[in-house]
Design an enzyme around this catalytic site. Structure first.
Site, PDB file in Angstrom:
ATOM      1  CB  CYS A 114      -5.679  -0.664   4.316  1.00 36.20           C
ATOM      2  SG  CYS A 114      -5.572   0.042   2.683  1.00 36.20           S
TER       3      CYS A 114
ATOM      4  NE  ARG B 182      -0.870   4.969   8.739  1.00 32.73           N
ATOM      5  CZ  ARG B 182      -2.155   4.985   9.080  1.00 32.73           C
ATOM      6  NH1 ARG B 182      -2.687   5.033  10.299  1.00 32.73           N
ATOM      7  NH2 ARG B 182      -2.933   4.353   8.188  1.00 32.73           N
TER       8      ARG B 182
ATOM      9  CB  CYS C 111      -0.973   0.081   1.118  1.00 36.31           C
ATOM     10  SG  CYS C 111      -2.137   1.493   1.442  1.00 36.31           S
TER      11      CYS C 111
ATOM     12  CG  ASP D  16      -0.715   4.187   5.179  1.00 37.10           C
ATOM     13  OD1 ASP D  16       0.140   4.502   5.894  1.00 37.10           O
ATOM     14  OD2 ASP D  16      -1.970   3.924   5.491  1.00 37.10           O
TER      15      ASP D  16
ATOM     16  CG  HIS E  78      -1.817  -1.005   5.781  1.00 29.62           C
ATOM     17  ND1 HIS E  78      -2.261  -0.064   6.538  1.00 29.62           N
ATOM     18  CD2 HIS E  78      -1.739  -0.539   4.537  1.00 29.62           C
ATOM     19  CE1 HIS E  78      -2.675   0.882   5.946  1.00 29.62           C
ATOM     20  NE2 HIS E  78      -2.533   0.496   4.588  1.00 29.62           N
TER      21      HIS E  78
HETATM   22 CO    CO Z   1      -3.447   1.136   2.948  1.00 26.64          CO
END
Ligand code: CO
Length: 199
Positions: free
Chosen positions: A99, A44, A40, A42, A96
């Site tokens: 998400c 993080r 992803c 993302d 994750h």
């Molecule tokens: Co995500």
């Protein structure tokens, strides 16, 4: 502009060279990662950091909600290069928990283009709606959908012609599904690894 990032970069390059004088010279010579990471976007979930790998060790493709859509030219280009040219040994599909992309796919709000991008997740939800609707807790249901999405993407990757052709010529290649926890920093292996053409 962005002077702190440029300073960070200089310090990082100096640290790498101090620890290993030939580090960058070797990387210029060749890229030979054993792993393709499909994860992803993302912020993080930083691919190399999570598995503590150096530059050169992980070939990375990231998009919203770690999808492997069989019509996406970007993903397919990465996949073909990783399999045919780099000859990676392992493809990791890494989702994750928590998400936002997975959540946005099924929360009923309209956002525009990303609704089309996230459509495959609504299909996953529909295919598993009985299991998912039986989960009372919101977060638990969402987290299960994150897992089911990864499993679906693993199947997409394993079914792809580039991967199937690699197996047909006896190239060593495995596809794995993991989910990362933002809370613990740990990945969970969903144990859906595929190592050959039987699907
Ligand atoms: Co995500």
């Amino acid at each position: 502009m962005l002077d702190h990032l440029k300073a960070n970069n200089r310090a990082w390059a100096a640290r790498k060279t101090a620890a290993d004088a030939g580090f960058f010279r070797r990387l210029v010579g060749q890229q030979a990662p054993q792993y393709l990471w499909i994860g992803c976007s993302d912020s993080r979930v930083p691919a190399n950091e999570i598995v503590d790998l150096d530059p050169g060790e992980l070939f990375v493709h990231r998009n919203v909600a770690n999808l492997a859509p069989p019509q996406d030219a970007n993903y397919l280009s990465v996949l073909q290069f990783a399999v045919d040219v780099l000859k990676v040994r392992h493809i990791l599909v890494v989702g994750h928990y928590g998400c936002g992309g997975v959540r946005a796919a099924v929360d009923g709000h309209r956002r525009g283009l990303v609704d089309h991008w996230l459509h495959p997740i609504r299909e996953v939800y529909h295919a598993h709606r009985h299991e998912l609707q039986a989960i009372a807790d919101d977060d638990a249901r969402h987290n299960r959908l994150c897992e089911l999405n990864v499993m679906r993407q693993v199947r997409n990757v394993a079914a792809d012609v580039f991967v199937q052709d690699a197996w047909a010529r006896s190239q060593e290649l495995m596809v794995h599904g993991w989910v990362y926890s933002l809370q613990t920093g740990l990945v969970k292996d969903l144990e859906v690894s595929v190592s050959g053409p039987e699907l």
